[in-house]
Design a protein around this motif. Structure first.
Motif, PDB file in Angstrom:
ATOM      1  N   ALA A 138     -39.804 -12.765  59.860  1.00  0.00           N
ATOM      2  CA  ALA A 138     -38.561 -13.189  59.079  1.00  0.00           C
ATOM      3  C   ALA A 138     -38.719 -14.508  57.604  1.00  0.00           C
ATOM      4  O   ALA A 138     -38.266 -13.631  56.902  1.00  0.00           O
ATOM      5  CB  ALA A 138     -38.492 -14.673  59.657  1.00  0.00           C
ATOM      6  N   VAL A 139     -40.137 -14.754  56.861  1.00  0.00           N
ATOM      7  CA  VAL A 139     -40.399 -15.065  55.842  1.00  0.00           C
ATOM      8  C   VAL A 139     -40.675 -13.454  54.408  1.00  0.00           C
ATOM      9  O   VAL A 139     -40.017 -14.294  53.523  1.00  0.00           O
ATOM     10  CB  VAL A 139     -41.459 -16.071  55.777  1.00  0.00           C
ATOM     11  N   LYS A 140     -41.657 -13.382  55.317  1.00  0.00           N
ATOM     12  CA  LYS A 140     -41.475 -11.839  54.803  1.00  0.00           C
ATOM     13  C   LYS A 140     -40.053 -11.282  54.499  1.00  0.00           C
ATOM     14  O   LYS A 140     -39.943 -10.181  52.658  1.00  0.00           O
ATOM     15  CB  LYS A 140     -42.253 -10.580  55.661  1.00  0.00           C
ATOM     16  N   MET A 141     -39.107 -10.613  55.329  1.00  0.00           N
ATOM     17  CA  MET A 141     -37.942  -9.959  54.926  1.00  0.00           C
ATOM     18  C   MET A 141     -37.582 -10.413  53.819  1.00  0.00           C
ATOM     19  O   MET A 141     -36.713  -9.938  53.275  1.00  0.00           O
ATOM     20  CB  MET A 141     -37.447  -9.962  56.027  1.00  0.00           C
ATOM     21  N   ALA A 142     -37.243 -11.732  54.096  1.00  0.00           N
ATOM     22  CA  ALA A 142     -36.184 -12.360  53.372  1.00  0.00           C
ATOM     23  C   ALA A 142     -36.619 -12.617  51.842  1.00  0.00           C
ATOM     24  O   ALA A 142     -36.073 -12.438  50.685  1.00  0.00           O
ATOM     25  CB  ALA A 142     -36.262 -13.732  54.232  1.00  0.00           C
ATOM     26  N   TYR A 143     -38.319 -12.752  51.936  1.00  0.00           N
ATOM     27  CA  TYR A 143     -38.594 -12.385  50.335  1.00  0.00           C
ATOM     28  C   TYR A 143     -38.773 -11.365  50.041  1.00  0.00           C
ATOM     29  O   TYR A 143     -38.434 -11.646  48.497  1.00  0.00           O
ATOM     30  CB  TYR A 143     -40.801 -13.137  50.800  1.00  0.00           C
ATOM     31  N   GLU A 144     -38.908  -9.886  50.297  1.00  0.00           N
ATOM     32  CA  GLU A 144     -38.838  -8.408  49.799  1.00  0.00           C
ATOM     33  C   GLU A 144     -36.998  -8.888  49.203  1.00  0.00           C
ATOM     34  O   GLU A 144     -37.584  -7.804  48.773  1.00  0.00           O
ATOM     35  CB  GLU A 144     -39.080  -8.013  51.360  1.00  0.00           C
ATOM     36  N   THR A 145     -36.332  -9.020  50.109  1.00  0.00           N
ATOM     37  CA  THR A 145     -34.853  -8.605  50.066  1.00  0.00           C
ATOM     38  C   THR A 145     -34.521  -9.850  49.575  1.00  0.00           C
ATOM     39  O   THR A 145     -32.649  -9.667  48.759  1.00  0.00           O
ATOM     40  CB  THR A 145     -33.896  -8.414  51.438  1.00  0.00           C
ATOM     41  N   VAL A 150     -31.863 -19.129  57.730  1.00  0.00           N
ATOM     42  CA  VAL A 150     -30.749 -19.790  58.320  1.00  0.00           C
ATOM     43  C   VAL A 150     -31.451 -20.293  58.581  1.00  0.00           C
ATOM     44  O   VAL A 150     -31.761 -19.542  60.470  1.00  0.00           O
ATOM     45  CB  VAL A 150     -29.550 -19.521  58.712  1.00  0.00           C
ATOM     46  N   PRO A 151     -32.324 -20.934  59.483  1.00  0.00           N
ATOM     47  CA  PRO A 151     -32.890 -21.521  59.890  1.00  0.00           C
ATOM     48  C   PRO A 151     -31.743 -22.352  61.963  1.00  0.00           C
ATOM     49  O   PRO A 151     -30.990 -22.360  61.675  1.00  0.00           O
ATOM     50  CB  PRO A 151     -34.009 -22.831  60.223  1.00  0.00           C
ATOM     51  N   PHE A 152     -32.786 -21.969  63.337  1.00  0.00           N
ATOM     52  CA  PHE A 152     -31.167 -22.582  63.823  1.00  0.00           C
ATOM     53  C   PHE A 152     -32.092 -22.905  65.285  1.00  0.00           C
ATOM     54  O   PHE A 152     -33.230 -22.481  65.050  1.00  0.00           O
ATOM     55  CB  PHE A 152     -30.617 -21.419  64.272  1.00  0.00           C
ATOM     56  N   SER A 153     -31.772 -23.767  65.880  1.00  0.00           N
ATOM     57  CA  SER A 153     -32.464 -23.468  66.926  1.00  0.00           C
ATOM     58  C   SER A 153     -31.151 -23.897  68.265  1.00  0.00           C
ATOM     59  O   SER A 153     -30.598 -23.984  68.302  1.00  0.00           O
ATOM     60  CB  SER A 153     -32.248 -25.571  66.820  1.00  0.00           C
ATOM     61  N   TYR A 173     -31.317 -21.367  53.020  1.00  0.00           N
ATOM     62  CA  TYR A 173     -32.510 -21.580  51.943  1.00  0.00           C
ATOM     63  C   TYR A 173     -32.499 -20.156  51.898  1.00  0.00           C
ATOM     64  O   TYR A 173     -33.559 -19.440  51.889  1.00  0.00           O
ATOM     65  CB  TYR A 173     -33.339 -22.931  51.809  1.00  0.00           C
ATOM     66  N   ASN A 174     -33.295 -20.163  50.030  1.00  0.00           N
ATOM     67  CA  ASN A 174     -34.208 -19.030  49.733  1.00  0.00           C
ATOM     68  C   ASN A 174     -35.878 -19.631  49.855  1.00  0.00           C
ATOM     69  O   ASN A 174     -36.443 -20.425  49.759  1.00  0.00           O
ATOM     70  CB  ASN A 174     -34.795 -19.166  48.433  1.00  0.00           C
ATOM     71  N   VAL A 175     -36.794 -18.620  49.863  1.00  0.00           N
ATOM     72  CA  VAL A 175     -37.989 -19.032  49.586  1.00  0.00           C
ATOM     73  C   VAL A 175     -38.753 -18.342  48.575  1.00  0.00           C
ATOM     74  O   VAL A 175     -38.145 -17.062  47.992  1.00  0.00           O
ATOM     75  CB  VAL A 175     -39.058 -18.178  51.189  1.00  0.00           C
ATOM     76  N   SER A 176     -40.653 -18.186  49.021  1.00  0.00           N
ATOM     77  CA  SER A 176     -41.001 -18.270  47.669  1.00  0.00           C
ATOM     78  C   SER A 176     -42.015 -16.959  47.926  1.00  0.00           C
ATOM     79  O   SER A 176     -42.016 -16.983  49.764  1.00  0.00           O
ATOM     80  CB  SER A 176     -41.674 -19.564  46.739  1.00  0.00           C
ATOM     81  N   SER A 177     -42.659 -16.799  46.999  1.00  0.00           N
ATOM     82  CA  SER A 177     -43.734 -15.570  47.160  1.00  0.00           C
ATOM     83  C   SER A 177     -44.976 -15.929  47.999  1.00  0.00           C
ATOM     84  O   SER A 177     -46.102 -15.105  49.043  1.00  0.00           O
ATOM     85  CB  SER A 177     -44.279 -15.042  45.698  1.00  0.00           C
ATOM     86  N   ASP A 178     -45.350 -17.497  48.336  1.00  0.00           N
ATOM     87  CA  ASP A 178     -46.070 -18.015  48.906  1.00  0.00           C
ATOM     88  C   ASP A 178     -46.318 -18.466  50.299  1.00  0.00           C
ATOM     89  O   ASP A 178     -45.162 -18.925  51.426  1.00  0.00           O
ATOM     90  CB  ASP A 178     -46.606 -19.375  48.738  1.00  0.00           C
ATOM     91  N   ILE A 185     -42.953 -24.303  56.869  1.00  0.00           N
ATOM     92  CA  ILE A 185     -41.535 -24.850  56.379  1.00  0.00           C
ATOM     93  C   ILE A 185     -40.683 -24.518  57.411  1.00  0.00           C
ATOM     94  O   ILE A 185     -40.250 -25.166  57.567  1.00  0.00           O
ATOM     95  CB  ILE A 185     -40.987 -24.862  54.254  1.00  0.00           C
ATOM     96  N   LEU A 186     -39.997 -22.750  57.648  1.00  0.00           N
ATOM     97  CA  LEU A 186     -39.471 -22.622  58.281  1.00  0.00           C
ATOM     98  C   LEU A 186     -39.790 -23.077  59.922  1.00  0.00           C
ATOM     99  O   LEU A 186     -38.877 -23.610  60.716  1.00  0.00           O
ATOM    100  CB  LEU A 186     -39.480 -20.898  58.321  1.00  0.00           C
ATOM    101  N   MET A 187     -41.298 -23.401  59.967  1.00  0.00           N
ATOM    102  CA  MET A 187     -41.645 -23.656  61.399  1.00  0.00           C
ATOM    103  C   MET A 187     -41.039 -25.433  61.812  1.00  0.00           C
ATOM    104  O   MET A 187     -40.334 -25.830  62.265  1.00  0.00           O
ATOM    105  CB  MET A 187     -43.453 -23.545  62.023  1.00  0.00           C
ATOM    106  N   LYS A 188     -41.621 -26.138  60.694  1.00  0.00           N
ATOM    107  CA  LYS A 188     -41.511 -27.886  60.347  1.00  0.00           C
ATOM    108  C   LYS A 188     -40.055 -27.679  60.617  1.00  0.00           C
ATOM    109  O   LYS A 188     -39.707 -28.480  61.539  1.00  0.00           O
ATOM    110  CB  LYS A 188     -42.223 -28.199  59.180  1.00  0.00           C
ATOM    111  N   LYS A 189     -38.960 -26.960  60.254  1.00  0.00           N
ATOM    112  CA  LYS A 189     -37.691 -27.210  60.309  1.00  0.00           C
ATOM    113  C   LYS A 189     -37.105 -26.619  61.145  1.00  0.00           C
ATOM    114  O   LYS A 189     -36.358 -28.058  62.119  1.00  0.00           O
ATOM    115  CB  LYS A 189     -36.423 -26.324  59.190  1.00  0.00           C
ATOM    116  N   VAL A 190     -37.646 -25.916  62.174  1.00  0.00           N
ATOM    117  CA  VAL A 190     -36.520 -25.919  63.461  1.00  0.00           C
ATOM    118  C   VAL A 190     -37.459 -26.584  64.362  1.00  0.00           C
ATOM    119  O   VAL A 190     -36.616 -27.252  65.539  1.00  0.00           O
ATOM    120  CB  VAL A 190     -37.774 -23.506  63.725  1.00  0.00           C
TER     121      VAL A 190
END
Length: 202
Positions: A138-145, A150-153, A173-178, A185-190
């Protein structure tokens, strides 16, 4: 008596495969209608459209679960099921390996200004943990593009024809290269959303 027996025999001969295209068309229509409701909610922040969209998602998800369990012995992309799930826009993933083909297909979808829905855990959570470790897709695809996440539960158990499931969307939200940091962060949000919503009584 024989007439009733003959009718029952005919009913037993009816299989879901005979109606698979009807199911396919129904899901396509429901998906189109849900998409129109989602756009209305995103554009005008219309709460009624949001509720209708969530209910439609639950209905579509329920149909897919039924079809999935019926065909559980085979891959989703074999035989008669292949054009159905392909038509629904489902990207097949080989979970036994790091499936780069699926990653590239997801990136291609996002580069065409479309949406990818993904469960970052990659499988059904059968543990006692609130969430399992997220995979990096998920974060890889978001960063590359340069796409927003949009996190959801999804909380509570589904009960037929009852509003028993809650679906909540977080802020985009946008993601960084890290990517490791962003995955955490995504896991914590969800996880936070699931805990909060699990405590609510529907």
């Amino acid at each position: 008596m024989n007439d009733i027996k003959d009718r029952m025999d005919k009913l037993e001969d009816i299989k879901i495969e005979n109606f698979i295209w009807v199911i396919y068309i129904a899901i396509i229509f429901l998906s189109w209608y849900a998409n129109s409701k989602e756009k209305k909610y995103l554009l005008y922040n219309d709460e009624q459209s949001k509720r209708e969209y969530q209910n439609l998602l639950i209905l579509i998800f329920s149909i897919l679960v039924i079809v999935y369990y019926y065909f559980a012995k085979d891959s989703l992309y074999k035989g008669i099921k292949k054009p159905i799930f392909k038509g629904l826009g489902i990207i097949p993933v080989n979970r036994k390996i790091k499936d780069k083909n699926s990653l590239y297909k997801g990136i291609d979808v996002l580069n065409n200004d479309l949406v990818v829905g993904i469960f970052p855990e990659g499988t059904i959570n059968k543990t006692d943990d609130i969430v399992m470790n997220f995979k990096f897709g998920a974060v890889k695809m978001a960063y590359e593009t340069n796409s927003k996440i949009v996190p959801f539960s999804i909380t509570h158990k589904y009960k037929f024809l009852k509003k028993s499931v809650k679906i909540e969307y977080g802020k985009p939200y946008n993601v960084s290269s890290d990517l490791k940091k962003e995955n955490d962060i995504l896991m914590k949000k969800v996880k936070t959303m699931i805990i909060k919503n699990s405590e609510e009584v529907l």
